[in-house]
Write a protein that holds these residues in place. Structure first.
Motif, PDB file in Angstrom:
ATOM      1  N   VAL A  49       7.520   5.503   3.572  1.00 25.05           N
ATOM      2  CA  VAL A  49       7.373   4.541   2.473  1.00 25.05           C
ATOM      3  C   VAL A  49       5.855   4.322   2.350  1.00 25.05           C
ATOM      4  N   PHE A  50       4.915   4.481   3.020  1.00 24.53           N
ATOM      5  CA  PHE A  50       3.415   4.417   2.839  1.00 24.53           C
ATOM      6  C   PHE A  50       3.258   5.494   1.569  1.00 24.53           C
ATOM      7  N   GLU A  51       3.765   6.700   1.684  1.00 24.34           N
ATOM      8  CA  GLU A  51       3.505   7.779   0.802  1.00 24.34           C
ATOM      9  C   GLU A  51       3.725   7.168  -0.812  1.00 24.34           C
ATOM     10  N   VAL A  52       4.725   6.286  -0.813  1.00 26.66           N
ATOM     11  CA  VAL A  52       5.065   5.675  -2.441  1.00 26.66           C
ATOM     12  C   VAL A  52       4.154   4.697  -2.706  1.00 26.66           C
ATOM     13  N   LEU A  53       3.467   3.901  -1.549  1.00 29.37           N
ATOM     14  CA  LEU A  53       2.462   2.738  -1.765  1.00 29.37           C
ATOM     15  C   LEU A  53       1.105   3.720  -2.051  1.00 29.37           C
ATOM     16  N   ALA A  54       0.918   4.867  -1.405  1.00 27.18           N
ATOM     17  CA  ALA A  54      -0.424   5.312  -1.660  1.00 27.18           C
ATOM     18  C   ALA A  54      -0.314   6.273  -3.179  1.00 27.18           C
ATOM     19  N   ASP A  55       0.792   6.060  -3.892  1.00 23.27           N
ATOM     20  CA  ASP A  55       1.049   6.666  -5.082  1.00 23.27           C
ATOM     21  C   ASP A  55       0.801   5.773  -6.032  1.00 23.27           C
ATOM     22  N   GLY A  56      -0.430   5.456  -6.649  1.00 26.35           N
ATOM     23  CA  GLY A  56      -0.545   4.416  -7.761  1.00 26.35           C
ATOM     24  C   GLY A  56       0.265   4.718  -9.004  1.00 26.35           C
ATOM     25  N   TRP A  57       0.558   5.846  -9.254  1.00 25.33           N
ATOM     26  CA  TRP A  57       1.312   6.093 -10.406  1.00 25.33           C
ATOM     27  C   TRP A  57       2.711   5.575 -10.448  1.00 25.33           C
ATOM     28  N   VAL A 110       0.454   1.821   7.966  1.00 24.62           N
ATOM     29  CA  VAL A 110       0.814   0.397   8.492  1.00 24.62           C
ATOM     30  C   VAL A 110       0.815  -0.711   7.533  1.00 24.62           C
ATOM     31  N   SER A 111      -0.174  -0.872   6.610  1.00 24.07           N
ATOM     32  CA  SER A 111      -0.258  -1.989   6.077  1.00 24.07           C
ATOM     33  C   SER A 111      -1.227  -1.567   4.667  1.00 24.07           C
ATOM     34  N   LEU A 112      -1.105  -2.503   3.413  1.00 25.38           N
ATOM     35  CA  LEU A 112      -1.799  -2.335   2.331  1.00 25.38           C
ATOM     36  C   LEU A 112      -1.833  -3.904   1.665  1.00 25.38           C
ATOM     37  N   GLU A 113      -3.026  -4.248   1.532  1.00 24.00           N
ATOM     38  CA  GLU A 113      -3.263  -5.599   0.968  1.00 24.00           C
ATOM     39  C   GLU A 113      -3.908  -5.399  -0.274  1.00 24.00           C
ATOM     40  N   LEU A 114      -3.315  -6.303  -1.245  1.00 24.67           N
ATOM     41  CA  LEU A 114      -3.783  -5.895  -2.996  1.00 24.67           C
ATOM     42  C   LEU A 114      -3.940  -7.306  -3.215  1.00 24.67           C
ATOM     43  N   GLU A 115      -4.719  -7.429  -4.396  1.00 21.15           N
ATOM     44  CA  GLU A 115      -5.050  -8.538  -5.257  1.00 21.15           C
ATOM     45  C   GLU A 115      -4.655  -8.097  -6.722  1.00 21.15           C
ATOM     46  N   ALA A 116      -3.226  -8.824  -7.023  1.00 18.09           N
ATOM     47  CA  ALA A 116      -2.851  -8.666  -8.405  1.00 18.09           C
ATOM     48  C   ALA A 116      -3.535  -9.583  -9.629  1.00 18.09           C
ATOM     49  N   LEU A 141       1.425  -5.965   2.106  1.00 13.77           N
ATOM     50  CA  LEU A 141       2.581  -5.124   2.479  1.00 13.77           C
ATOM     51  C   LEU A 141       2.449  -4.562   3.922  1.00 13.77           C
ATOM     52  N   SER A 142       3.314  -4.844   5.064  1.00 19.27           N
ATOM     53  CA  SER A 142       3.374  -4.160   6.125  1.00 19.27           C
ATOM     54  C   SER A 142       4.524  -3.604   6.556  1.00 19.27           C
ATOM     55  N   LEU A 143       4.143  -2.308   7.344  1.00 17.79           N
ATOM     56  CA  LEU A 143       5.174  -1.285   7.744  1.00 17.79           C
ATOM     57  C   LEU A 143       5.198  -1.406   9.074  1.00 17.79           C
ATOM     58  N   ALA A 144       6.648  -1.618   9.739  1.00 19.00           N
ATOM     59  CA  ALA A 144       6.719  -1.460  11.104  1.00 19.00           C
ATOM     60  C   ALA A 144       7.977  -0.503  11.450  1.00 19.00           C
ATOM     61  N   PRO A 145       7.600   0.542  12.447  1.00 16.43           N
ATOM     62  CA  PRO A 145       9.000   1.144  12.677  1.00 16.43           C
ATOM     63  C   PRO A 145      10.041   0.511  13.241  1.00 16.43           C
ATOM     64  N   ASP A 146      11.194   0.676  13.148  1.00 21.78           N
ATOM     65  CA  ASP A 146      12.243  -0.040  13.478  1.00 21.78           C
ATOM     66  C   ASP A 146      13.461   1.041  13.858  1.00 21.78           C
ATOM     67  N   GLY A 147      13.359   1.319  15.331  1.00 18.11           N
ATOM     68  CA  GLY A 147      14.314   2.620  15.516  1.00 18.11           C
ATOM     69  C   GLY A 147      13.891   3.670  15.062  1.00 18.11           C
ATOM     70  N   GLN A 198      13.293   4.556  10.736  1.00 17.76           N
ATOM     71  CA  GLN A 198      13.698   3.228   9.960  1.00 17.76           C
ATOM     72  C   GLN A 198      12.376   2.681  10.035  1.00 17.76           C
ATOM     73  N   THR A 199      12.177   1.751   8.911  1.00 14.51           N
ATOM     74  CA  THR A 199      10.886   0.971   8.699  1.00 14.51           C
ATOM     75  C   THR A 199      11.257  -0.662   8.133  1.00 14.51           C
ATOM     76  N   VAL A 200      10.642  -1.458   8.688  1.00 14.88           N
ATOM     77  CA  VAL A 200      10.729  -2.779   8.251  1.00 14.88           C
ATOM     78  C   VAL A 200       9.548  -2.948   7.361  1.00 14.88           C
ATOM     79  N   VAL A 201       9.784  -3.222   6.352  1.00 10.83           N
ATOM     80  CA  VAL A 201       8.715  -3.512   5.109  1.00 10.83           C
ATOM     81  C   VAL A 201       8.745  -4.997   4.836  1.00 10.83           C
ATOM     82  N   ARG A 202       7.484  -5.706   5.204  1.00 11.83           N
ATOM     83  CA  ARG A 202       7.360  -7.066   5.148  1.00 11.83           C
ATOM     84  C   ARG A 202       6.525  -7.214   3.764  1.00 11.83           C
TER      85      ARG A 202
END
Length: 153
Positions: free
Chosen positions: A15-23, A73-79, A91-97, A100-104
């Motif tokens: 999940v973080f790989e997508v967040l880390a890809d600004g494009w 784990v997390s990414l905080e943005l100002e849009a 955006l926060s990421l927590a392992p779930d089982g 899997q990841t719970v994204v908030r």
């Protein structure tokens, strides 16, 4: 603050790989329609995505900046949205089982015209929009993860 969450059937690093890809930003953020540029240091604090919001022919050119990051784990943005205002997105990421990841995703309008709208009304607009954004993020993360040949749960 409007908060939504979703369980993604992929590990936090996928999940973080997508967040880390600004494009990929316009591929999962509802309302973002075009990425004009991404700072080479994305997603480090201070890095920006230069994007357009809205639909043609009415588009607003603006930026989103990284306020804080904890990779995987997390990414905080100002849009920034011009006269509509500025929002802080966490955006926060927590392992779930296993695998899997719970994204908030929590969004708060911090300035501009959007700040004049009652939170209950903002929730009616931002809640569905952000749920759809997380659905798109999940699809991109799952597609990339499957593409790596990792074993699936």
């Amino acid at each position: 603050m409007v908060e939504v969450s979703r369980t993604v059937p992929a590990p936090p690093e996928a999940v973080f790989e997508v967040l880390a890809d600004g494009w990929s930003y316009s591929g999962w953020v509802v309302g973002s329609c075009h990425i004009r540029d991404v700072d080479a240091s994305w997603p480090q604090p201070g890095a920006r995505i230069h994007h357009s919001v809205g639909g043609w022919p009415v588009q607003l050119e603006d930026t989103t900046v990284v306020l804080a990051v904890e990779p995987g784990v997390s990414l905080e943005l100002e849009a920034r949205g011009g006269a509509l205002g500025t929002a802080r997105i966490e955006l926060s990421l927590a392992p779930d089982g296993e695998g899997q990841t719970v994204v908030r995703m929590a969004e708060r309008v911090t300035s501009g015209a959007g700040g004049l709208v009652p939170e209950s009304v903002l929730a009616l607009v931002l809640g569905p929009r952000n749920r759809e954004s997380l659905a798109r993020l999940a699809a991109l993360a799952l597609g990339r993860w499957r593409g790596t040949g990792e074993s699936q749960p």
